[in-house]
Scaffold this active site. Structure first.
Site, PDB file in Angstrom:
ATOM      1  N   ASP A  23     -10.137  10.611  -3.381  1.00  0.00           N
ATOM      2  CA  ASP A  23      -9.052  10.465  -2.417  1.00  0.00           C
ATOM      3  C   ASP A  23      -7.899  11.352  -2.857  1.00  0.00           C
ATOM      4  OD1 ASP A  23      -7.556   7.542  -0.878  1.00  0.00           O
ATOM      5  OD2 ASP A  23      -6.750   9.568  -1.035  1.00  0.00           O
ATOM      6  N   GLU A 116     -10.542  11.931   2.167  1.00  0.00           N
ATOM      7  CA  GLU A 116     -11.442  11.116   1.352  1.00  0.00           C
ATOM      8  C   GLU A 116     -12.866  11.643   1.444  1.00  0.00           C
ATOM      9  OE1 GLU A 116     -11.196   6.887   2.092  1.00  0.00           O
ATOM     10  OE2 GLU A 116      -9.076   7.033   2.580  1.00  0.00           O
TER      11      GLU A 116
END
Length: 603
Positions: A23, A116
């Site tokens: 992330d 992500e």
DNA sequence: CAGGGAGTAT
DNA sequence: ATACTCC
């Protein structure tokens, strides 16, 4: 032997996989800071419309939060530097770079939103373990909880190796792009994602399977479980299931009263940290769209302006993508005092791929094609809105939702030949025999530099090139040998094997003369724009009496008998759902170069 | 609540 | 083909 597969009958005990979730820290803000390093030291907010969608860590010190109103943010932090982030172009580009880097490790990479990614490194870990002394393996980064004892399946060791891979990945992303990231490492996607933010920013966390259920209970509410959104949460809460512990304890039967069986089981699994969903390799997007929201628009001409602006920006994106769209969707949101947002409605239809052309590997749309798209858009709009009554819109959106598909499965001659059509149809006809600009090139109109205010109008001006009609007659002879020899990789997706699609294909490619040979009611009523198209035609020269105009008779006659029969049958009755099949082997053997010339380009 | 998308259900 | 849900 693989410890995971042989002995476990209980899937919940399967710790065999190694999953990494990565992330990017405050993604939009980092993109801006990488672009303008002087922003690093300032509290920075990324603004979309009236909202601060994200901020850098400097700004967070002041209490700036996601999705905070600009006015509120400025109260908390008057010095907040705001950058407009409504144009996602650069973010998308950065996202793709990250994705590309992650592809360097083998194993599937699944993109989740822009910032992500999941990576299944199971195989990588196994390979590394072959060459490493197991006792020397150390964990990289943090762990959620000290393991009490070694898991018999060896997952601790594997996850440690995975944590090192995660570290390598994060380092590479930082070295090459300058983005700091967080990573979560676990034996499934659920836990990997959930532990990812435990050490923010710029650090990583590993969790071992044995702590999964325990970790889940540390979450505040069921809502924080990925895949449990607002609606599911509502239902759960209505049953007094608020915390993850509640969910762990509720019986499956109770859940089944409010959810499908599958969903009920899924919920139970999630509650104890189990998740067997695979990391699915992400590919190119299945749709490319844009939307614009605003206070209110109640006038048709304004709507048209909005759509035109969206369309022109969208065509840039599609050009970058390179694939030819075949379906267009119009979305809008009516002003509704009840619901704050959502309530979108949409209509979509197929568009003729002939609107798009490829020249020198670049997708272009002529001025006429653009007008045709606008007319399609407004027709879809009319389906959504009764213009005889007042209307109030708060959002309009435009998206190309389907692209030329690869030829999957069926090995019919139709597929095979359609592939050839597509190759032929995207050849750059103009360059060889007409060097003047005949199509709109959007490359000059990129809006990516816009860092200011309103994207909804003005900022993207159509490049004012003179539109010019192309004489499509006799263009066929302009095809050079080189082009035929190195055809574009593009494939036509309008062409599936069902009768409907077949009709479209016929419709697109048949000349008016040959259209009469098709004994059917007009198939194009779904798509009036095509019906009204004057398909300037093509191909003087040899056709067999039973063949559509795009067929070169010489080539046709050169085909094996069975293929000729099959094609004739198809032309005679394109609607036939049971197309004759012929051996694909045979087809592929049959002089592809000849087949390549089988069809002439169409308008 | 901004702007994209993906996946699923109907 | 659309709506809904989720991220």
């Amino acid at each position: 032997m693989d410890s995971s597969s042989s002995t476990f009958t209980d899937v919940s005990s399967d710790h065999s996989k190694s999953i990494i979730h990565i992330d990017v820290d405050c993604f939009y803000a980092q993109v801006e800071m990488v672009r303008k390093p002087e922003l690093r030291s300032l509290p920075l907010g990324i603004q979309q419309k009236n909202i601060v969608v994200t901020s850098n860590y400097e700004a967070r010190k002041y209490g700036i939060r996601k999705c905070m109103l600009v006015s509120d943010a400025l109260k908390v932090c008057p010095n907040l530097k705001l950058v407009n982030g409504e144009d996602l172009h650069d973010y998308r580009a950065a996202s793709n770079k990250i994705f590309t880097i992650l592809q360097n490790w083998k194993g599937p990479v699944e993109k989740l939103g822009m910032d992500e990614n999941f990576i299944d490194v199971t195989n990588l870990v196994q390979e590394k373990l072959k060459n490493i002394n197991v006792t020397s393996i150390t964990l990289s980064g943090n762990m959620y909880c000290e393991p009490s004892e070694e898991c018999p399946c060896g997952c601790h060791t594997r996850l440690k190796v995975a944590s090192q891979i995660a570290s390598e990945m994060r380092n590479k992303i930082y070295d090459e792009l300058g983005f700091t990231t967080c990573a979560g490492i676990a034996h499934n996607k659920l836990l990997a994602k959930l532990v990812c933010p435990l050490n923010k920013p710029n650090d990583q966390t590993t969790i071992f399977p044995e702590h999964g259920a325990n970790f889940m209970t540390t979450l505040q509410s069921v809502r924080s479980i990925p895949s449990i959104g607002s609606k599911t949460t509502e239902v759960l809460i209505s049953q007094k299931i608020i915390t993850v512990s509640d969910l762990q304890e509720v019986s499956l039967d109770v859940l089944k009263k409010h959810f499908s069986g599958d969903m009920a089981v899924r919920l139970k699994c999630l509650s104890v940290g189990e998740d067997n969903t695979p990391v699915k390799q992400s590919g190119r997007p299945q749709s490319i769209g844009l939307e614009d929201s605003f206070k209110t628009v109640s006038v048709k001409s304004e709507v048209e302006e909005k759509f035109l602006a969206l369309l022109q920006r969208l065509l840039i994106l599609v050009r970058e993508d390179g694939r030819i769209p075949v379906s267009l969707r119009v979305t809008l949101r009516k002003r509704d005092v009840k619901r704050l947002s959502s309530h979108r409605e949409s209509r979509q239809c197929q568009v003729s791929p002939s609107i798009f052309t490829i020249s020198n590997g670049t997708l272009t749309v002529t001025e006429a094609g653009q007008q045709k798209l606008m007319s399609i858009i407004m027709r879809l709009f009319n389906k959504l809105i009764d213009l005889s009554k007042p209307f109030h819109l708060t959002l309009v959106g435009l998206a190309f939702t389907k692209f030329q598909e690869r030829m999957t499965g069926r090995s019919s001659i139709v597929n095979y030949l359609m592939n050839d059509i597509s190759v032929q149809s995207v050849l750059n006809i103009q360059n060889d025999c007409d060097t003047s600009a005949s199509s709109m090139d959007y490359s000059a109109a990129s809006p990516s530099s816009s860092t200011t205010t309103d994207l909804s109008d003005g900022e993207v001006e159509p490049s004012p090139k003179k539109p010019k009609k192309v004489n499509w007659i006799a263009k066929r002879r302009c095809l050079s040998k080189e082009e035929v020899a190195s055809p574009s990789k593009l494939k036509v997706g309008e062409l599936r094997l069902n009768s409907k699609e077949l009709e479209k294909v016929s419709e697109l490619r048949l000349s008016s003369r040959d259209r009469s040979l098709t004994p059917r009611a007009s198939p194009a009523k779904d798509n009036p724009s095509d019906a009204s198209d004057s398909m300037k035609d093509v191909a003087e020269g040899g056709k067999c009496a039973d063949c559509p105009s795009y067929v070169d008779k010489e080539v046709f006659n050169a085909l094996p008998d069975n293929m000729q029969q099959e094609l004739k049958a198809m032309w005679k009755n394109p609607a036939s759902s049971e197309l004759p099949r012929s051996s694909p082997r045979n087809l592929n053997k049959a002089k592809p170069n000849t087949l390549l010339k089988y069809f002439v380009p169409h308008k």
